[in-house]
Motif scaffolding. Structure first.
Motif, short mmCIF file in Angstrom:
data_model
loop_
_atom_site.label_atom_id
_atom_site.label_comp_id
_atom_site.label_asym_id
_atom_site.label_seq_id
_atom_site.Cartn_x
_atom_site.Cartn_y
_atom_site.Cartn_z
N GLY A 115 0.90 -1.23 -0.13
CA GLY A 115 0.06 0.05 -0.01
C GLY A 115 0.95 1.18 0.11
N TRP A 116 1.68 1.29 0.97
CA TRP A 116 2.83 2.40 1.00
C TRP A 116 3.57 2.77 -0.31
N ALA A 123 -12.49 1.35 5.74
CA ALA A 123 -11.64 2.45 5.01
C ALA A 123 -10.30 1.95 5.31
N THR A 124 -10.12 0.69 5.26
CA THR A 124 -8.58 0.33 5.32
C THR A 124 -7.83 0.88 4.14
N ALA A 125 -8.47 0.63 3.03
CA ALA A 125 -7.53 0.92 1.60
C ALA A 125 -7.13 2.46 1.85
N LEU A 126 -7.74 3.10 2.51
CA LEU A 126 -7.43 4.66 2.47
C LEU A 126 -6.61 4.93 3.57
N LEU A 127 -6.18 4.02 4.47
CA LEU A 127 -5.40 4.63 5.44
C LEU A 127 -4.07 4.85 5.21
N PRO A 128 -3.45 4.39 3.98
CA PRO A 128 -2.03 5.41 3.50
C PRO A 128 -2.24 6.90 3.43
N ALA A 163 -2.76 8.51 6.95
CA ALA A 163 -1.34 8.66 7.66
C ALA A 163 -0.60 9.88 6.98
N LYS A 164 -0.62 9.91 5.86
CA LYS A 164 0.49 10.62 5.18
C LYS A 164 -0.15 12.15 4.78
N GLY A 224 4.11 8.74 9.20
CA GLY A 224 4.62 8.27 8.26
C GLY A 224 4.50 6.65 8.14
N PRO A 225 5.12 5.89 7.77
CA PRO A 225 5.04 4.50 7.70
C PRO A 225 4.72 3.74 8.90
N TRP A 226 5.64 4.16 10.05
CA TRP A 226 5.30 3.60 11.09
C TRP A 226 4.00 4.14 11.77
N GLY A 227 3.42 5.24 11.43
CA GLY A 227 2.25 5.48 11.76
C GLY A 227 1.14 4.87 11.17
#
Length: 427
Positions: free
Chosen positions: A37-38, A237-242, A245-246, A252-255
């Protein structure tokens, strides 16, 4: 109840191998999902692509739906699961090599996502069918609970670990994922061969439709499965988490890893609560309430601009989803006769995949059309509307008091065909 897993681990060595294989496989998939995803969002910056990945992963489940359960019944389940895990290891290896040589592309990710979905389409029903052959029937419910705890534990730890490792580069996520899948493959192959291969027939469309017909004939089962399908399809809403987060929560990736782990934390805590205090009465009302809470939590997450509040809301969302999942699973297991469970499970698995993977596509598409925040809020509102509608469409489910109400079986044809006992002649 909390000691179920340790009890199994102490007394059943094959289950130890199975349990660890589930931990490693689930961990590998969660780390792979975070990294893909990221990585994809970094490459394209397009939220629609995040949704398309979910659609691509779901496509094999529809394409091979006639064959997944058939393969699990006809071939050695240990080897089928091991082959699927080996394929997933090769997918992670390809991404690791591509990252190391800077050759990862959007098209490459989509192709590998399709292969990943195909491998998981065959692995999931196979491992579910494998578990009853490992533990005695008396311990099977405990084994299911322990297996679920492995899944949730991996879902909590692995995404955060994957996000942390991604900070050092994507190859640091893909590389360890290869090792996790290979360990799971080895553990599967070392399980005892206890499967009796009785299914020699061909997979047919009628075989699948038998499961659909059975579900349609049981309104409560149909209502429970379809409620979960549409609630998660709209509210996920899992697909939109990146993106959150960003661009919204400014982490960042850790978040991102923490955000992906949060629903699993809520699910694990709720599963422990339900194991200690089982839902026995008012199950219909509790299930609909849980789905309503899921919708409200989705709206709250969409409107949040605080990272820590978003984490808390996702924990609540995961806990509510676990309540719905436990009640739905109980309906499917307790209300379905043993000879129909495989075909009904295949249909149920298709519903689950549709709610998850198609939900990701729906989220990406609506975010592309309306924006990220409006898409999530609209999804939560849609979940609430579905909940109210399903209460009207399935009143017996909404009013249901207990998980399982035994129904008196009608006289069988064999019994009705028996000749009546002749009367003794009258004197």
């Amino acid at each position: 109840m909390p000691t179920q897993a340790p009890l199994l681990l102490r007394h059943h060595r094959p289950f130890i191998a199975f349990w660890l294989a589930r931990v490693f496989t689930a961990s590998g998939f969660q780390m792979l999902t975070v990294a893909i995803g990221w990585n994809l969002y970094q490459l394209t910056g397009n939220v629609l692509d995040l949704g398309l990945v979910g659609l691509v992963e779901f496509a094999p489940r529809v394409l091979f739906m006639l064959h997944t359960g058939h393969v699990a019944d006809r071939y050695d389940r240990r080897k089928v699961a091991a082959i699927c895990q080996s394929l997933q290891a090769m997918i992670a290896l390809a991404l690791a090599i591509g990252s190391a040589t800077d050759h990862v592309t959007r098209e490459m990710i989509f192709i590998l996502a399709f292969l990943l979905g195909a491998a998981r389409s065959f692995e999931m029903p196979t491992t579910q069918a494998l578990l009853p052959t490992i533990v005695p029937n008396a311990l099977f419910p405990r084994a299911v609970a322990a297996s679920q705890s492995a899944q949730q534990s991996a879902t909590i730890v692995a995404p955060a670990l994957g996000g942390l490792l991604y900070a050092f580069g994507s190859v640091w996520v893909y590389g360890p994922t290869v090792i996790l899948y290979l360990i799971a493959c080895t553990l599967m192959l070392n399980l005892p061969a206890r499967q009796i291969l009785l299914n020699k027939g061909k997979a047919t469309l009628d075989s699948l439709l038998a499961g659909i017909r059975f579900i349609r004939s049981r309104p409560d089962i149909l209502g429970a499965i379809s409620l979960d399908l549409f609630a998660v399809l709209l509210g996920g809403a899992t697909a939109l988490l990146p993106v959150f987060a960003k661009d919204i929560l400014l982490t960042g990736p850790w978040g991102l890893g923490l955000l992906r782990s949060a629903p699993a934390v809520g699910a694990l805590l709720m599963s422990l609560w339900l194991a200690r205090f089982a839902v026995e009465r008012n199950v219909g009302r509790i299930m609909f309430t849980a789905v309503g809470v899921f919708g409200v939590a989705t709206i709250a997450f969409g409107l949040s601009t605080s990272f820590w509040f978003s984490l808390a809301v996702l924990v609540v969302l995961g806990a509510a989803d676990m309540i719905s999942m436990v009640i739905r699973a109980s309906f499917v297991q307790l209300e379905t006769p043993d000879e129909m469970r495989g075909r009904v499970s295949a249909v149920n698995g298709l519903f689950i995949g549709a709610s998850n993977q198609l939900g990701e596509f729906e989220s990406g598409l609506t975010a592309h059309w309306f924006g990220t925040v409006p898409a999530v809020v609209m999804g939560g509102i849609g979940t609430l509307l579905v909940t109210g509608t399903w209460i009207k469409l399935f009143p017996t489910l909404a009013q249901r008091d207990r998980m399982h109400v035994p129904v008196a079986e009608p006289q069988t044809s064999m019994e009705s065909a028996k000749p009546a006992t002749p009367m003794s002649p009258q004197p």
